[in-house]
Design an enzyme around this catalytic site. Structure first.
Site, PDB file in Angstrom:
ATOM      1  CD  GLU A   1      -2.750  -0.778   2.675  1.00 23.07           C
ATOM      2  OE1 GLU A   1      -3.890  -1.226   2.751  1.00 23.07           O
ATOM      3  OE2 GLU A   1      -2.103  -0.415   3.689  1.00 23.07           O
TER       4      GLU A   1
ATOM      5  CG  ASP B   1     -13.343  -5.314   0.569  1.00 23.75           C
ATOM      6  OD1 ASP B   1     -12.181  -4.905   0.757  1.00 23.75           O
ATOM      7  OD2 ASP B   1     -14.182  -5.405   1.490  1.00 23.75           O
TER       8      ASP B   1
ATOM      9  CG  ASP C   1      -9.525   0.518   9.191  1.00 20.26           C
ATOM     10  OD1 ASP C   1     -10.242   0.278  10.190  1.00 20.26           O
ATOM     11  OD2 ASP C   1      -8.531   1.258   9.239  1.00 20.26           O
ATOM     12  CG  MET C   2      -8.948  -5.406   9.168  1.00 24.48           C
ATOM     13  SD  MET C   2      -8.289  -6.894   8.405  1.00 24.48           S
ATOM     14  CE  MET C   2      -7.728  -7.804   9.826  1.00 24.48           C
ATOM     15  CD  GLU C   3      -4.800  -2.087   9.341  1.00 29.06           C
ATOM     16  OE1 GLU C   3      -5.579  -1.401   8.627  1.00 29.06           O
ATOM     17  OE2 GLU C   3      -4.511  -3.261   9.066  1.00 29.06           O
TER      18      GLU C   3
ATOM     19  CB  THR D   1      -7.320  -0.939   1.284  1.00 29.75           C
ATOM     20  OG1 THR D   1      -6.813  -1.930   2.180  1.00 29.75           O
ATOM     21  CG2 THR D   1      -6.268  -0.586   0.255  1.00 29.75           C
TER      22      THR D   1
HETATM   23  N1  SAH Z   1      -5.908 -10.666   1.600  1.00 32.04           N
HETATM   24  C1  SAH Z   1      -4.962  -9.595   1.831  1.00 32.04           C
HETATM   25  C2  SAH Z   1      -4.907  -9.334   3.275  1.00 32.04           C
HETATM   26  C3  SAH Z   1      -5.043  -7.926   3.616  1.00 32.04           C
HETATM   27  S1  SAH Z   1      -5.897  -7.708   5.099  1.00 32.04           S
HETATM   28  C4  SAH Z   1      -3.639  -9.975   1.225  1.00 32.04           C
HETATM   29  O1  SAH Z   1      -3.613 -10.956   0.535  1.00 32.04           O
HETATM   30  O2  SAH Z   1      -2.629  -9.296   1.406  1.00 32.04           O
HETATM   31  C5  SAH Z   1      -6.890  -6.391   4.686  1.00 32.04           C
HETATM   32  C6  SAH Z   1      -6.248  -5.015   4.804  1.00 32.04           C
HETATM   33  O3  SAH Z   1      -7.067  -4.160   4.059  1.00 32.04           O
HETATM   34  C7  SAH Z   1      -6.236  -4.480   6.213  1.00 32.04           C
HETATM   35  O4  SAH Z   1      -5.082  -3.729   6.431  1.00 32.04           O
HETATM   36  C8  SAH Z   1      -7.521  -3.623   6.304  1.00 32.04           C
HETATM   37  O5  SAH Z   1      -7.300  -2.386   6.944  1.00 32.04           O
HETATM   38  C9  SAH Z   1      -7.942  -3.386   4.865  1.00 32.04           C
HETATM   39  N2  SAH Z   1      -9.316  -3.791   4.459  1.00 32.04           N
HETATM   40  C10 SAH Z   1      -9.737  -3.794   3.169  1.00 32.04           C
HETATM   41  N3  SAH Z   1     -11.016  -4.203   3.074  1.00 32.04           N
HETATM   42  C11 SAH Z   1     -11.430  -4.479   4.336  1.00 32.04           C
HETATM   43  C12 SAH Z   1     -12.671  -4.954   4.874  1.00 32.04           C
HETATM   44  N4  SAH Z   1     -13.713  -5.238   4.112  1.00 32.04           N
HETATM   45  N5  SAH Z   1     -12.756  -5.145   6.205  1.00 32.04           N
HETATM   46  C13 SAH Z   1     -11.698  -4.875   6.989  1.00 32.04           C
HETATM   47  N6  SAH Z   1     -10.501  -4.436   6.530  1.00 32.04           N
HETATM   48  C14 SAH Z   1     -10.349  -4.217   5.209  1.00 32.04           C
END
Ligand code: SAH
Length: 243
Positions: free
Chosen positions: A20, A208, A183-185, A98
């Site tokens: 990213e 997504d 998101d996750m952060e 993202t």
């Molecule tokens: N499948 C990815 C993993 C990324 S994890 C890979 O192959 O690398 C997802 C990352 O994107 C996290 O840092 C989070 O902040 C963000 N993100 C994107 N879409 C998200 C969603 N629907 N829910 C939560 N986090 C999401």
């Protein structure tokens, strides 16, 4: 309480994944600093200057020693924020990344959201007096009304989870919080910025849509480059406008 205001104090950017951050690192010609937090902690810092000469530090959580993947999620987001705020004493904290969004709210892949109001948690549930509110988070985002015209962004409320899938218990809380994007952060970083009373800015680009049939992981991989390209354009504008 008063904030420390120093006009040339550094900007701190926290992102979750190396992929990213690559374009932003190129845009501002940031240089890798070796082991900024000692031998054990996995975080990485890239350092440079904005046009005014203001230092900018972009800190990533780094990779998991066992699984070799980016340390996404709230644990390392909190650790990264605590260590890097303490070390660099920034005047503003930025989180670029993202997110998932909702088709039902007219979101599109590649939309960039400027996060407004407060950042929440939709994966924490502690149904006890006081702890219920605590579990939801609700940490402030810096308001930015005048700058919005310079940015091509939508505005929305961010909520954070520890999982990529949008399961029913979490989605219930997500809607209850009137959140627009996930998101996750974000909430972990906003929490630490709030502890230090430093303004928090977040931009999130949609990889997504969480309310369509296709799995979020498949969408994420397919749409990642588009989302990161758009994110980098808006993030660069935001940093330059506030510099
Ligand atoms: N499948 C990815 C993993 C990324 S994890 C890979 O192959 O690398 C997802 C990352 O994107 C996290 O840092 C989070 O902040 C963000 N993100 C994107 N879409 C998200 C969603 N629907 N829910 C939560 N986090 C999401």
């Amino acid at each position: 309480m008063k904030q420390r205001i120093n006009k040339k104090a550094p900007f701190l950017v926290i992102m979750a994944m190396e992929e990213e951050a690559e374009l932003l690192i190129k845009t501002f010609k940031l240089k890798l600093q070796k082991k900024p937090f000692g031998d054990y902690l996995p975080m990485k810092t890239f350092h440079g200057e904005l046009p005014s000469g203001r230092p900018v530090y972009l800190v990533l959580p780094g990779k998991d020693r066992r699984f070799k993947v980016n340390l996404v999620g709230t644990q390392l987001a909190a650790v990264t924020s605590a260590f890097s705020i303490n070390k660099y004493m920034p005047s503003a904290v930025f989180n670029f990344g993202t997110c998932g969004a909702l088709k039902s709210k007219a979101a599109k892949i590649g939309d960039v959201f400027y996060c407004t109001d407060q950042v929440w948690f939709h994966s924490r549930r502690i149904p006890l007096p006081g702890y219920d509110e605590f579990s939801r988070g609700g940490y402030p985002c810096a308001p930015l009304p005048s700058l919005k015209k310079k940015l091509k962004v939508k505005t929305g409320v961010l909520s954070t989870t520890d999982s990529l899938d949008f399961c029913s218990v979490e989605s219930e809380r997500f809607f209850d919080l009137r959140a627009d994007i996930a998101d996750m952060e974000g909430a972990a970083i906003a929490w630490m910025a709030d502890i230090y009373r430093i303004p928090f800015y977040a931009l999130k680009s949609v990889t997504d849509l969480m309310d369509i049939k296709q799995k979020p992981g498949d969408q994420f991989l397919k749409n990642f480059q588009l989302a990161v390209g758009n994110l980098t354009v808006q993030a660069s504008r935001l940093l330059r406008s506030l510099d």
